[in-house]
Design an enzyme around this catalytic site. Structure first.
Site, PDB file in Angstrom:
ATOM      1  N   LYS A  37       0.947  -1.148   0.326  1.00  0.00           N
ATOM      2  CA  LYS A  37      -0.002   0.057   0.002  1.00  0.00           C
ATOM      3  C   LYS A  37       0.966   1.175  -0.059  1.00  0.00           C
ATOM      4  O   LYS A  37       1.828   1.148   0.651  1.00  0.00           O
ATOM      5  CB  LYS A  37      -0.940  -0.076   1.388  1.00  0.00           C
ATOM      6  CG  LYS A  37      -1.811   1.108   1.469  1.00  0.00           C
ATOM      7  CD  LYS A  37      -2.893   0.884   2.666  1.00  0.00           C
ATOM      8  CE  LYS A  37      -3.535   1.977   2.548  1.00  0.00           C
ATOM      9  NZ  LYS A  37      -4.641   1.982   3.828  1.00  0.00           N
ATOM     10  N   SER A  86      -9.815   2.088   3.137  1.00  0.00           N
ATOM     11  CA  SER A  86      -8.701   2.815   2.391  1.00  0.00           C
ATOM     12  C   SER A  86      -7.947   2.013   1.519  1.00  0.00           C
ATOM     13  O   SER A  86      -6.964   2.640   0.353  1.00  0.00           O
ATOM     14  CB  SER A  86      -7.957   3.846   2.929  1.00  0.00           C
ATOM     15  OG  SER A  86      -7.065   3.270   3.830  1.00  0.00           O
ATOM     16  N   SER A  88      -9.981  -0.374   7.269  1.00  0.00           N
ATOM     17  CA  SER A  88      -9.329  -0.244   5.845  1.00  0.00           C
ATOM     18  C   SER A  88      -8.793  -1.422   5.326  1.00  0.00           C
ATOM     19  O   SER A  88      -8.177  -1.310   4.402  1.00  0.00           O
ATOM     20  CB  SER A  88      -8.594   0.972   5.869  1.00  0.00           C
ATOM     21  OG  SER A  88      -9.112   2.168   6.059  1.00  0.00           O
TER      22      SER A  88
END
EC number: 6.3.5.7
Length: 483
Positions: free
Chosen positions: A76, A151, A175
């Site tokens: 990420k 997210s 998330s």
């Protein structure tokens, strides 16, 4: 090869059925071909990936072994990676190349994992849809008109589309677990402090936690093994022994006490999801688990408490992005005040600005006691509810999300509606507990997840339950059409 799990890749590499270089080349070509449809990557690191894959093959040739040695993953894009853009999905950090590796990145690299690139995300991890990224929205491989969750939507979409077997992610209020539910994956948020946050760009420091996203609990166990552990560089890292997560997957569920909170099945839950959750409960009962109804009475206060605490911490953490030291700087500032205002106004998107303003207000003189302090007291009540519940049960089960993935743009004009989708996930972050989401079925062709919560440092128990469930169901094996 792209349909192989991490565990299958490890066996294939050990048996010399293919090399890490061959696997990496195959996946890089697949990303180039398919990712334009879903926009799951911000940066690709082809040269680094191929050099790491070559080094992994050499290590195996010299007699080394390991589940992650030569396995392709992605990070990420809030984990710092030395010499590679680390953008946090924001214009503010579009030109930022980290001067060092985050602890998670360094640990996985040392284990031999191959980094294919950096995945897309909501800007500074603020969002539940992956629509706030400066680099454009990520699309759900199960239906390209729908969101993948946020997210960590880029990591989730990439794994769901079989662009790679697993990816790192972070969870501040759901998330990891919410995107896992929306894309038919298994996602684990570890206990707060289990995974180092050093080099992980902060959103809300007391809530953020890194973890794995993969297709199976077995793969999450492999990736978490490489990520977890004490880090002296991180003051919130806890010096707790890391068990062998893979070794604990095959334990029996006979007599396991599963608590089902009555508050989870309120009017806000889609009844079709409720039915799938009850089906999951029946499946676990067949495996020997004992079900008990419990109560989490302060759950109703969790969302307002979270959306005071998280923005307050964000307003503090993001104050460092001012156009002076690194990141975006406005053109031709008239003075220092103009530099600050325009750099932040132009560099941050609307959702980030909204949360900074809310957080700064909650921390301001005259409002600190009324909002932030009261939210922290509610946080303690939420934790106490869990501690009481875990005196009676071993794990807690319920839905991961109240609804399936919504259409792109459907909640863009109503941020509060998106916030309410976190109702089942944020309590684990407020309390610091480990939580896991695993595939439980489909509603209108869109995946649904079931969430498991456990006491502190009982990630192994969550992985064991999820693995046994997945041995007896096939939801996790389903693949989105076209991928």
């Amino acid at each position: 090869m792209h349909h192989m799990t991490l565990a299958e890749i490890a066996r294939g590499l050990a048996d010399k059925k293919f090399s890490s270089v061959e696997l990496t080349q195959t996946l890089l070509a697949r990303i180039a071909q398919l990712d334009p449809q879903i926009n799951s990557f911000i940066s690709l690191t082809q040269d680094l990936a191929l050099s790491q894959a070559k080094a992994a093959d050499e290590r195996r040739a010299n007699g080394e072994s390991g589940a992650l040695l030569g396995a392709p993953i992605a990070h990420k894009d809030l984990f710092c990676t030395q010499g590679i853009r680390t953008s946090c999905g924001s214009k503010m950090l579009d030109n930022f190349k980290a001067p060092y590796d985050a602890t998670v990145v360094a640990k996985l690299a040392a284990a031999g994992a191959v980094t294919l690139g950096k995945t897309n995300m909501d800007e500074f991890a603020m969002g539940s849809a992956n629509e706030s990224s400066w680099y454009g929205a990520v699309k759900n491989p199960w239906n390209l008109e729908h969101v993948p969750g946020g997210s960590s939507g880029g990591s989730a979409a990439a794994v769901a589309a079989r662009l790679l077997p697993a990816a790192t992610a972070t969870d501040t209020g759901g998330s990891i677990r919410q995107p896992a539910a929306f894309t038919n994956l298994t996602g684990l948020k570890p206990t707060y402090g289990r995974v180092s946050r050093w080099g992980m760009i902060a959103y809300a420091s007391s809530l953020d936690q890194g973890g794995p996203l993969a297709r199976t609990a077995e793969d999450c166990a492999i990736l978490l093994q490489g990520m977890a552990g004490f880090d002296p560089n991180d003051s919130t890292s806890i010096d707790e022994p890391v068990p062998d997560y893979s070794a604990g997957l095959n334990g029996s569920l006979q007599g396991l006490r599963i608590g089902v909170p009555k508050e989870y099945f309120s009017a806000g839950l889609d009844p079709r999801i409720a039915e799938l959750i009850h089906n999951s409960i029946k499946e676990l009962e067949k495996l020997g688990a004992v079900i008990k109804e419990i109560s989490l009475p302060n759950m109703q206060h969790a969302i307002p408490a979270y959306y005071v605490i998280a923005p307050a911490e964000a307003s503090s953490n993001l104050s460092r992005f001012d156009g002076v030291r690194f990141g975006y700087r406005c053109e031709n500032p008239e003075n220092l005040e103009d530099l600050y205002k325009r750099s932040r106004g132009e560099g941050f998107g609307s959702e980030v600005q909204r949360r900074i303003m809310v957080g700064a207000y909650a921390l301001s003189a005259g409002y600190y006691d009324a909002y932030y302090l009261k939210a922290q007291k509610i946080r303690r009540l939420v934790k106490n509810d869990f501690m009481t519940a875990f005196n009676e049960v071993d794990i807690i089960l319920g839905p991961t999300t109240p609804n399936p993935a919504w259409k792109l743009g459907a909640k863009s004009s109503d941020p509060v509606a998106a916030y309410l989708e976190d109702v089942y996930t944020i309590t684990a972050n407020l309390a610091g507990l480990p939580g896991l989401s695993m595939p439980a079925g489909f509603v209108d062709g869109l995946p649904v997840g079931v969430q498991l919560l456990a006491p502190y440092f009982q990630e192994g128990r969550l992985l064991n339950v999820a693995h046994q469930y997945q041995l007896n169901t096939d939801w996790h094996t389903r693949t989105p059409t076209g991928f």
